[in-house]
Design a protein around this motif. Structure first.
Motif, short mmCIF file in Angstrom:
data_model
loop_
_atom_site.label_atom_id
_atom_site.label_comp_id
_atom_site.label_asym_id
_atom_site.label_seq_id
_atom_site.Cartn_x
_atom_site.Cartn_y
_atom_site.Cartn_z
N LEU A 204 -61.39 25.79 6.67
CA LEU A 204 -61.71 26.66 5.55
C LEU A 204 -60.95 26.23 4.30
O LEU A 204 -59.90 25.60 4.38
N LYS A 205 -61.50 26.58 3.13
CA LYS A 205 -60.79 26.39 1.88
C LYS A 205 -59.97 27.64 1.60
O LYS A 205 -60.49 28.75 1.66
N MET A 206 -58.70 27.44 1.33
CA MET A 206 -57.82 28.58 1.10
C MET A 206 -57.54 28.72 -0.39
O MET A 206 -57.06 27.78 -1.04
N THR A 207 -57.85 29.89 -0.93
CA THR A 207 -57.62 30.15 -2.35
C THR A 207 -56.23 30.72 -2.56
O THR A 207 -55.55 31.11 -1.61
N ARG A 208 -55.82 30.76 -3.81
CA ARG A 208 -54.53 31.38 -4.13
C ARG A 208 -54.52 32.85 -3.75
O ARG A 208 -53.49 33.39 -3.33
N ALA A 209 -55.67 33.50 -3.93
CA ALA A 209 -55.76 34.92 -3.56
C ALA A 209 -55.57 35.10 -2.07
O ALA A 209 -54.87 36.03 -1.62
N ASP A 210 -56.17 34.18 -1.26
CA ASP A 210 -55.99 34.24 0.20
C ASP A 210 -54.51 34.10 0.56
O ASP A 210 -53.97 34.88 1.35
N LEU A 211 -53.87 33.09 -0.03
CA LEU A 211 -52.47 32.84 0.28
C LEU A 211 -51.59 34.01 -0.15
O LEU A 211 -50.65 34.39 0.56
N SER A 212 -51.90 34.58 -1.30
CA SER A 212 -51.13 35.72 -1.79
C SER A 212 -51.22 36.89 -0.83
O SER A 212 -50.22 37.55 -0.51
N ARG A 213 -52.44 37.17 -0.35
CA ARG A 213 -52.62 38.29 0.57
C ARG A 213 -51.94 38.02 1.91
O ARG A 213 -51.33 38.90 2.49
N LEU A 214 -52.06 36.77 2.41
CA LEU A 214 -51.42 36.43 3.68
C LEU A 214 -49.90 36.46 3.56
O LEU A 214 -49.20 36.82 4.51
N SER A 215 -49.38 36.11 2.40
CA SER A 215 -47.93 36.12 2.19
C SER A 215 -47.38 37.53 2.11
O SER A 215 -46.18 37.76 2.34
N ALA A 216 -48.24 38.50 1.79
CA ALA A 216 -47.79 39.89 1.69
C ALA A 216 -47.69 40.57 3.05
O ALA A 216 -47.12 41.65 3.17
N TYR A 217 -48.23 39.91 4.08
CA TYR A 217 -48.24 40.50 5.42
C TYR A 217 -46.94 40.18 6.14
O TYR A 217 -46.35 39.11 5.96
N ALA A 218 -46.45 41.09 6.98
CA ALA A 218 -45.14 40.93 7.63
C ALA A 218 -45.15 39.96 8.79
O ALA A 218 -44.10 39.46 9.20
N TRP A 219 -46.32 39.69 9.39
CA TRP A 219 -46.44 38.78 10.55
C TRP A 219 -45.45 39.10 11.65
O TRP A 219 -44.63 38.25 12.02
N PRO A 220 -45.49 40.30 12.23
CA PRO A 220 -44.56 40.62 13.32
C PRO A 220 -44.77 39.76 14.56
O PRO A 220 -43.86 39.59 15.36
N GLY A 221 -45.99 39.20 14.71
CA GLY A 221 -46.25 38.28 15.82
C GLY A 221 -45.90 36.85 15.51
O GLY A 221 -46.09 35.96 16.34
N ASN A 222 -45.41 36.61 14.28
CA ASN A 222 -44.92 35.31 13.85
C ASN A 222 -45.97 34.22 13.91
O ASN A 222 -47.15 34.47 13.68
N VAL A 223 -45.55 32.98 14.21
CA VAL A 223 -46.45 31.84 14.11
C VAL A 223 -47.60 31.95 15.10
O VAL A 223 -48.73 31.54 14.82
N ARG A 224 -47.35 32.53 16.27
CA ARG A 224 -48.42 32.71 17.25
C ARG A 224 -49.51 33.63 16.71
O ARG A 224 -50.70 33.38 16.87
N GLU A 225 -49.09 34.70 16.04
CA GLU A 225 -50.07 35.61 15.45
C GLU A 225 -50.85 34.90 14.34
O GLU A 225 -52.07 35.10 14.20
N LEU A 226 -50.17 34.09 13.55
CA LEU A 226 -50.84 33.35 12.49
C LEU A 226 -51.89 32.41 13.06
O LEU A 226 -53.01 32.31 12.53
N LYS A 227 -51.55 31.72 14.13
CA LYS A 227 -52.50 30.80 14.74
C LYS A 227 -53.75 31.54 15.22
O LYS A 227 -54.89 31.11 15.00
N ASN A 228 -53.55 32.69 15.88
CA ASN A 228 -54.69 33.47 16.34
C ASN A 228 -55.56 33.93 15.16
O ASN A 228 -56.78 33.93 15.24
#
Length: 462
Positions: free
Chosen positions: A356-380
């Protein structure tokens, strides 16, 4: 010439092997001991079956060189008896007389080979080498099978250029070549298994097995058998002898993940195995020497577990010779673009879809998330987004949180954030704990422990 070179290459690998010589001919014993003592880790001798049985009951041997005719009985008969016990090594029979009938009897009783006296040194070394190679291949086969079973669950926590990740890479380079026991600490999903594999691949044991074990995924009743093995009849259902994972990791690395989940009795036995470098299969009186590097991991603070009386302090100090802490994803958000691109490149050929193409808006929204599942959650999350064709699409908990525009409350403790996230995932999966655990990237046992700790409502999932 190739065969001789191959044999020389393998001789250096025999230091972890143990041999028992059973023969009443002093000349033969002297020849065998001189040939093997400098090549193998342990060489013992016995002049008769009674002495051999006494030694073999105390020590595991990878190979027994056994004379067919002994003062107190037949070597072939004793070999047949060995096959009905916990013995898992090979037996090479030694004899001055070979006929078809005795050869067939030897093969039926389980002999790996027969050497006709007098034999040459190269004949002995070739026969022993074949036996040691079979044992090595069996161990590597088990290790490979376990690695493939868990391959899709591993994530790369070392992708990125943030200062914590750079420091981890530098530490791995220094620590990996040493035989030191290592303790990896960090939240679930931070990449502890990947770090353990990196330590193994850069070590002197890299050509030997890497055997991962999730201690939380094995019941308390079976964990000892899983690690140390068992003999037939040791407990209900033990219909045959079974080697443990320590045995299969011989010469390599044993990765004990979620080690805080080990019951206290098993912690005691593990400590003894680490200190003495010997294990005892369940139901056996025989101790087996093992050469294994231990890398342990925990998503709990083990010092707090010690204070609570749930973890042995002496085992902690034995494991934490070197301790490495993996940072949570929220503390290395600058690595998000690298991680997302890494996962897309790896998943693209598997899923048959383009990254996928990732926009700045996508990255901004993903950066605002706490990711309690860490890298494994991100991969999923990345995998589901690729399947659905958009970072903002998807039915998983991450997408819904982002779509609803939920903001992170900076006043909340991490424990509160994790609890809220787990509650949302349970709600979105209709209380199905197995499905929720899969979304969160943790074992169901871990999720159930958290739910019991917080007394979350069980929404009907058995």
């Amino acid at each position: 010439m190739k065969h001789a070179a191959s044999l020389r290459d393998h001789l250096s690998d025999w230091q972890g092997q143990s041999v028992l010589i059973v023969d009443d001919d002093e000349g033969v014993v002297h020849f065998l001991r001189r040939a093997l003592a400098s090549r193998c880790g342990l060489v013992e001798t016995a002049p008769d079956l009674a002495s051999a049985a006494a030694i073999q009951s105390r020590v595991h041997f990878d190979l027994i060189l056994l004379d067919v005719m002994l003062p107190d009985g037949s070597g072939i008969d004793w070999l047949a008896d060995l096959q009905r016990t916990a013995f898992s090594g090979d037996v090479v029979l030694l004899t001055a007389f070979v006929d078809l009938e005795s050869s067939l009897a030897a093969l039926r009783s389980g002999a790996a080979d027969i050497l006709l006296k007098p034999f040459r040194l190269d004949q002995l070394l070739v026969a022993a080498g074949r036996c040691f190679d079979r044992a090595r291949l069996a161990r590597e086969h088990v290790a490979l099978r376990r690695t493939l079973q868990r391959k899709d669950r591993s994530v790369d926590g070392l992708v990125g250029q943030s200062p914590p990740v750079r420091r981890l890479r530098e530490a791995v380079q220094r620590i990996a070549p040493m035989p030191t026991t290592v303790l990896l600490e960090g939240e679930s999903g931070t990449g502890k298994e990947v770090l353990a594999r990196a330590l193994h691949q850069l070590s002197l044991r890299s050509e030997r097995p890497f055997v991962p074990v999730n201690c939380a995924a094995i019941s308390n009743q079976l964990i000892e058998s899983e690690l140390f093995g068992h003999v037939r009849g040791a407990f209900t259902g033990a219909s045959d002898n079974r080697q443990g994972l320590f045995f299969y990791a011989h010469g390599g690395t044993l990765f004990l993940d979620e080690i805080s989940e080990l019951p206290m009795a098993m912690q005691t036995k593990l400590l003894r195995a680490l200190e003495e470098r010997r294990i005892r299969p369940v139901g056996s009186e025989q101790e087996i020497p093992v050469d294994v590097r231990i890398i342990a991991a925990s998503n709990k603070n083990l010092e707090a577990e010690i204070a609570a009386g749930r973890f042995r302090e002496d085992l902690y100090f034995r494991l934490a010779v070197v301790s490495m802490a993996l940072p949570p994803l929220r503390n290395r958000r600058e690595d998000l673009p690298d991680l997302i691109h890494y996962f897309m490149e790896r998943l693209s050929p598997q899923l048959g879809v383009a990254p996928l193409k990732m926009t700045r808006a996508d990255l901004s929204r993903l950066s605002a998330y706490a990711w309690p599942g860490n890298v494994r959650e991100l991969k999923n999350y990345v995998e589901r987004s690729m399947i659905l064709g958009s970072f903002s699409a998807g039915s998983d908990a991450v997408s819904r949180v982002l779509e609803h525009g939920e903001e992170v409350d900076s006043s909340l403790r991490l424990e509160d954030v994790v609890r809220r996230h787990i509650e949302k995932v349970l709600e979105l999966t209709g209380g199905n704990k197995s499905e929720a655990a899969r979304h969160l990237g943790v074992s169901r046992k871990t999720l159930e422990r958290k739910a019991a700790q917080w007394r979350l409502e069980d929404a009907g999932d058995a």
